[in-house]
Design a protein around this motif. Structure first.
Motif, PDB file in Angstrom:
ATOM      1  N   TRP A   1      60.435   6.392  -1.638  1.00 56.34           N
ATOM      2  CA  TRP A   1      59.321   7.260  -1.250  1.00 56.34           C
ATOM      3  C   TRP A   1      58.201   6.352  -0.752  1.00 56.34           C
ATOM      4  O   TRP A   1      58.009   5.262  -1.283  1.00 56.34           O
ATOM      5  N   PRO A   2      57.431   6.776   0.264  1.00 60.43           N
ATOM      6  CA  PRO A   2      56.439   5.871   0.862  1.00 60.43           C
ATOM      7  C   PRO A   2      55.218   5.572   0.004  1.00 60.43           C
ATOM      8  O   PRO A   2      54.435   4.692   0.349  1.00 60.43           O
ATOM      9  N   TRP A   3      55.031   6.263  -1.098  1.00 56.63           N
ATOM     10  CA  TRP A   3      53.939   5.943  -2.013  1.00 56.63           C
ATOM     11  C   TRP A   3      54.430   6.166  -3.440  1.00 56.63           C
ATOM     12  O   TRP A   3      55.429   6.844  -3.652  1.00 56.63           O
ATOM     13  N   PRO A   4      53.756   5.561  -4.426  1.00 53.32           N
ATOM     14  CA  PRO A   4      54.237   5.673  -5.812  1.00 53.32           C
ATOM     15  C   PRO A   4      54.231   7.120  -6.311  1.00 53.32           C
ATOM     16  O   PRO A   4      53.256   7.845  -6.124  1.00 53.32           O
ATOM     17  N   LEU A   5      55.343   7.501  -6.926  1.00 51.56           N
ATOM     18  CA  LEU A   5      55.454   8.832  -7.527  1.00 51.56           C
ATOM     19  C   LEU A   5      55.265   8.732  -9.030  1.00 51.56           C
ATOM     20  O   LEU A   5      55.740   7.796  -9.665  1.00 51.56           O
ATOM     21  N   GLN A   6      54.591   9.726  -9.577  1.00 53.35           N
ATOM     22  CA  GLN A   6      54.438   9.818 -11.027  1.00 53.35           C
ATOM     23  C   GLN A   6      55.600  10.588 -11.635  1.00 53.35           C
ATOM     24  O   GLN A   6      56.080  10.260 -12.710  1.00 53.35           O
ATOM     25  N   GLU A   7      56.022  11.659 -10.938  1.00 59.74           N
ATOM     26  CA  GLU A   7      57.132  12.448 -11.471  1.00 59.74           C
ATOM     27  C   GLU A   7      57.769  13.288 -10.379  1.00 59.74           C
ATOM     28  O   GLU A   7      57.162  13.574  -9.353  1.00 59.74           O
ATOM     29  N   VAL A   8      59.018  13.651 -10.650  1.00 57.64           N
ATOM     30  CA  VAL A   8      59.785  14.588  -9.834  1.00 57.64           C
ATOM     31  C   VAL A   8      60.202  15.691 -10.789  1.00 57.64           C
ATOM     32  O   VAL A   8      60.899  15.426 -11.776  1.00 57.64           O
ATOM     33  N   VAL A   9      59.752  16.920 -10.514  1.00 55.87           N
ATOM     34  CA  VAL A   9      60.010  18.020 -11.441  1.00 55.87           C
ATOM     35  C   VAL A   9      60.451  19.275 -10.692  1.00 55.87           C
ATOM     36  O   VAL A   9      60.122  19.476  -9.525  1.00 55.87           O
ATOM     37  N   HIS A  10      61.183  20.112 -11.422  1.00 57.67           N
ATOM     38  CA  HIS A  10      61.638  21.395 -10.881  1.00 57.67           C
ATOM     39  C   HIS A  10      60.444  22.269 -10.525  1.00 57.67           C
ATOM     40  O   HIS A  10      59.519  22.413 -11.321  1.00 57.67           O
ATOM     41  N   ARG A  11      60.447  22.842  -9.333  1.00 58.01           N
ATOM     42  CA  ARG A  11      59.411  23.766  -8.890  1.00 58.01           C
ATOM     43  C   ARG A  11      59.975  25.180  -8.810  1.00 58.01           C
ATOM     44  O   ARG A  11      59.334  26.142  -9.211  1.00 58.01           O
ATOM     45  N   ASP A  12      61.168  25.314  -8.246  1.00 65.66           N
ATOM     46  CA  ASP A  12      61.770  26.623  -8.012  1.00 65.66           C
ATOM     47  C   ASP A  12      63.263  26.387  -7.820  1.00 65.66           C
ATOM     48  O   ASP A  12      63.685  25.274  -7.508  1.00 65.66           O
TER      49      ASP A  12
END
Length: 146
Positions: A40-51
Motif C-alpha cells: 500500500w502506498p502509505w502506512p496502514l493501521q488496519e484492514v477491517v470488514h466494512r460490508d
C-alpha cells in the motif's frame, strides 16, 4: 434464505443491515478471510470488514491509514461483475458527486474472472503503477490491526 441485494433500489441502510445480519450468521464460528493489499502506498493501521454479502461473495474492507490527517482512508471491494457498482456509505460519492460536492472520492475498477474489484480513495486516485502493485499483492487473510 433470502438473497437481498444492495442494488434492489430499496432503503440502503436496511439492505446493509440485512447483509450484516447474514454475514454475522455465516461467520459466527469463524473469522472470514478478507482481501488485503500486501503493498500500500502509505502506512496502514488496519484492514477491517466494512460490508459483505455471503450469498454473492461481495466483500468490502476499510483500509485505514496510520496517519489519517495526512493519508486518506480507502475502501477495497470485490463483487460479482454483473452487479451494479458498490455505492453504500461514502464510496457512493464516486458515482453520485452531486450528493456531497465537497467530498472527493475516486473509484478505480478492474475485472478478474467473474469478479469486479473497485478501489475507492478519498481525494486523488492512485497512480497506475501504484494501482498495479496493489492489484498484484492482494492476499486473503484475517482482519488485522497494528
Amino acid at each position: 434464505m433470502s438473497n437481498v441485494s444492495a442494488f434492489d433500489g430499496d432503503d440502503p441502510d436496511r439492505l446493509a443491515g440485512e447483509r450484516f445480519r447474514r454475514w454475522s450468521e455465516r461467520y459466527a464460528e469463524e473469522e472470514p478471510l478478507l482481501p488485503s493489499p500486501g503493498w500500500w502506498p502509505w502506512p496502514l493501521q488496519e484492514v477491517v470488514h466494512r460490508d459483505g454479502d455471503p450469498d454473492t461473495g461481495m466483500v468490502a474492507v476499510d483500509l485505514l491509514p496510520q496517519h489519517d490527517r495526512v493519508d486518506p482512508e480507502a475502501v477495497l471491494v470485490r463483487q460479482p461483475r454483473d452487479e451494479p457498482p458498490f455505492d453504500y456509505g461514502w464510496p457512493g460519492a464516486a458515482w453520485h458527486p452531486e450528493d456531497d460536492p465537497e467530498l472527493i472520492v475516486r473509484a478505480q475498477q478492474w475485472d478478474d474472472g467473474p469478479w469486479r474489484w473497485i478501489l475507492f480513495v478519498r481525494g486523488d486516485p492512485l497512480p497506475a503503477e501504484a494501482l498495479r502493485r496493489v492489484q498484484d499483492t492482494i492476499e486473503w487473510r484475517p482482519a488485522w490491526a497494528l
